[in-house]
Design an enzyme around this catalytic site. Structure first.
Site, PDB file in Angstrom:
ATOM      1  N   LEU A   1       0.828  -1.216   0.000  1.00  0.00           N
ATOM      2  CA  LEU A   1       0.000   0.000   0.000  1.00  0.00           C
ATOM      3  C   LEU A   1       0.858   1.260   0.000  1.00  0.00           C
ATOM      4  CD1 LEU A   1      -2.658  -1.195   2.596  1.00  0.00           C
ATOM      5  CD2 LEU A   1      -3.145  -0.633   0.197  1.00  0.00           C
ATOM      6  N   MET A   2       1.969   1.229   0.769  1.00  0.00           N
ATOM      7  CA  MET A   2       2.831   2.405   0.874  1.00  0.00           C
ATOM      8  C   MET A   2       3.656   2.629  -0.393  1.00  0.00           C
ATOM      9  SD  MET A   2       4.098   1.804   4.801  1.00  0.00           S
ATOM     10  CE  MET A   2       5.186   3.234   4.947  1.00  0.00           C
TER      11      MET A   2
ATOM     12  N   LYS B   1      -2.950   7.618  10.378  1.00  0.00           N
ATOM     13  CA  LYS B   1      -2.949   8.767   9.454  1.00  0.00           C
ATOM     14  C   LYS B   1      -2.938   8.259   8.019  1.00  0.00           C
ATOM     15  CE  LYS B   1       0.244  12.275   7.708  1.00  0.00           C
ATOM     16  NZ  LYS B   1       1.599  12.865   7.832  1.00  0.00           N
TER      17      LYS B   1
ATOM     18  N   LYS C   1       6.208  21.283  -0.126  1.00  0.00           N
ATOM     19  CA  LYS C   1       7.477  20.597   0.157  1.00  0.00           C
ATOM     20  C   LYS C   1       8.450  20.829  -1.002  1.00  0.00           C
ATOM     21  CE  LYS C   1       5.418  16.662   2.636  1.00  0.00           C
ATOM     22  NZ  LYS C   1       6.165  16.658   3.889  1.00  0.00           N
TER      23      LYS C   1
ATOM     24  N   ARG D   1      -1.521  15.845  11.805  1.00  0.00           N
ATOM     25  CA  ARG D   1      -2.072  16.017  13.158  1.00  0.00           C
ATOM     26  C   ARG D   1      -3.500  16.559  13.114  1.00  0.00           C
ATOM     27  NH1 ARG D   1       2.933  19.781  14.594  1.00  0.00           N
ATOM     28  NH2 ARG D   1       3.779  18.307  13.097  1.00  0.00           N
TER      29      ARG D   1
END
Length: 486
Positions: free
Chosen positions: A168-169, A247, A259, A333
């Site tokens: 998945l990552m 997350k 970024k 967060r």
């Protein structure tokens, strides 16, 4: 192919010491293996391999792998079981040699710990090559002999769980969007009658007043998803569950606080928290663990559109607290704040969240261990003991009031989403921020940013996304299912 283990002799000139499977095979070939090893020079070092062909008609090739010292156990300096780690690394190296020879099946010596051997084999052979025309040959590892088949099978299930998280990552963000992530997990859980999967749409998220989560999601054309999984493995379905929260930012551009372009492609793995906790639940179901687990994954992208959060915007979380978004790249967060509030609906035995949350965590610990921030020594002990067995280590970090002041001293709102001293203690101020959304007495936050990927640090994982610490979460859940004292 066949992979056999050998221990390093205490003295370099000492005779090779085989595992019991190695001894049995050597007898089968009338001592030829021992003979060949003795003429090959000094004893085999830990993790190194030697390969022999034509020794036995049943095996085209035999790979002998160095297991290190025979009685290696828990190493208190390293905080892991060295014997298990040695087996994982050695078996992975042996299986890859068989794969390089394009032999489709390999039998693996259990090396005295069949679970560790299976983990080494299955983790070591995994590689994401779905989108390549030229693929590495598929190799099926199986246990050599029948003595430890139950432990071997358990190791296979643990490793396949981590490989699911790695898959998945690693997959590109256009292949694993929020909805595709949720559907993939749903499909993996479809065969279990004691699992319910809810794929909650944006309208549901809005009715839950998850303003912080929605503020991140609105910057992308991909609609957000709130994935909710209920695994009811406990004897009583009303027993307080373990709640996992992950997350799930399926791509993180940083939003308006963009970024740098270098390395941004790796941000397809910014849903590593969701990937590891969901994979841990798939694994718990496959193991039929006797406890109830709820998994929560807020899934979205963080993109810099005309609708995106702007630095200085104020958003309202589910518990009513207002948050000044001073950096739109501190978005994880915001998702977790709302998901943690929601987690309190379930009378949880413990709440554990995982997130690739801060670059500061990578600076602090690198890829050696997952940073754990927790308000519960009981919870910490279970996580720590689990990690010694899996070799996928955790390290406790501080949740001091010192850091809380740095996120609550905010000009426009109740909280700022970054610490007022910018980079100082960034992983700690992020944890302090999350703590503002937790009232449960057993909560742990796992910052997995440092362990997100592997270059060459973990020898039994190839280069790429690591899927860590899935096995530690599974082992932790297994320990919790046996622990009746809380």
């Amino acid at each position: 192919g066949l992979v056999l283990g050998i221990y390093s002799s205490e003295k370099d000139e000492g005779a090779a010491q085989f595992t019991s499977a190695g001894d049995a095979f050597d007898r089968l070939v009338s001592g030829k293996l021992r003979e060949l090893l003795s003429v090959c020079g000094p004893s085999l070092k830990k993790g190194k391999t030697r390969i022999f062909h034509g020794l036995h008609q049943d095996f085209l090739s035999v790979v002998v792998v160095g297991l290190g010292k025979k009685n290696a156990g828990v190493n208190d300096q390293e905080n892991w079981n060295e014997g298990k780690e040695n087996i994982r690394a050695a078996v992975a190296a042996g299986c890859r040699q068989i794969q390089d020879l394009e032999i489709p099946c390999v039998e693996v010596d259990p090396c005295g710990d069949a679970q560790a051997a299976a983990e080494g084999a299955v983790l070591g052979l995994h590689e994401y090559n779905d989108l390549k025309q030229k693929k590495k040959p598929v190799v099926t590892p199986q246990l050599h002999g029948s003595a430890e088949s139950e432990a071997w099978q358990k190791g296979v299930i643990y490793a396949e769980g981590q490989n699911l998280a790695r898959y998945l990552m690693e997959a590109p963000a256009n292949y694993i969007t929020p909805i595709k992530f949720a559907e993939h997990i749903e499909q993996k859980l479809r065969s279990f009658s004691n699992v319910k999967v809810h794929i909650r749409p944006e309208s549901w998220i809005a009715t839950q007043q998850m303003g912080a989560f929605l503020s991140v999601a609105k910057g992308s054309a991909e609609p957000p998803i709130f994935l909710e999984i209920h695994y009811l493995g406990g004897a009583n379905t009303n027993d307080p569950p373990l709640v996992f929260v992950g997350k799930g930012v399926t791509f993180d551009s940083g939003g308006i606080s963009l970024k740098p372009s270098s390395g941004m492609d790796a941000m397809r793995a910014d849903m590593g928290g969701a990937a590891t906790v969901c994979s841990a639940i798939v694994t718990a179901a496959a193991l039929n663990l006797p406890l109830n687990i709820i998994g929560l994954a807020p899934l979205c992208e963080n993109m810099p559109s005309g609708k995106a959060n702007k630095p200085g915007d104020v958003v309202r979380a589910k518990n009513g607290k207002t948050i000044q978004v001073d950096n739109t790249d501190a978005e994880g967060r915001l998702l977790l704040a709302d998901a943690l509030c929601y987690a309190h609906n379930f009378n949880a035995r413990a709440i554990v969240n995982a997130a690739t949350l801060t670059g500061a965590m990578d600076v602090a610990l690198g890829s050696a261990a997952t940073g754990v921030f927790t308000n519960s020594s009981w919870l910490w002990t279970h996580l720590y003991e689990a990690s010694i067995l899996t070799g996928d280590r955790v390290w406790r970090m501080p949740l001091f009031e010192h850091y809380t002041k740095q996120v609550t001293d905010c000009p426009l709102a109740d909280l700022s989403n970054i610490g007022k001293y910018s980079r100082a203690g960034g992983a700690c101020t992020a944890a302090a921020f999350l703590k503002e959304f937790v009232t449960a007495s057993h909560w742990a936050h796992l910052d997995i940013a440092g362990v997100m990927s592997n270059k060459d640090e973990v020898p039994y994982l190839r280069k790429g996304m690591a899927g860590r610490p899935t096995r530690t979460l599974v082992e932790f859940a297994a320990r919790l299912s046996q622990d009746s004292h809380n």
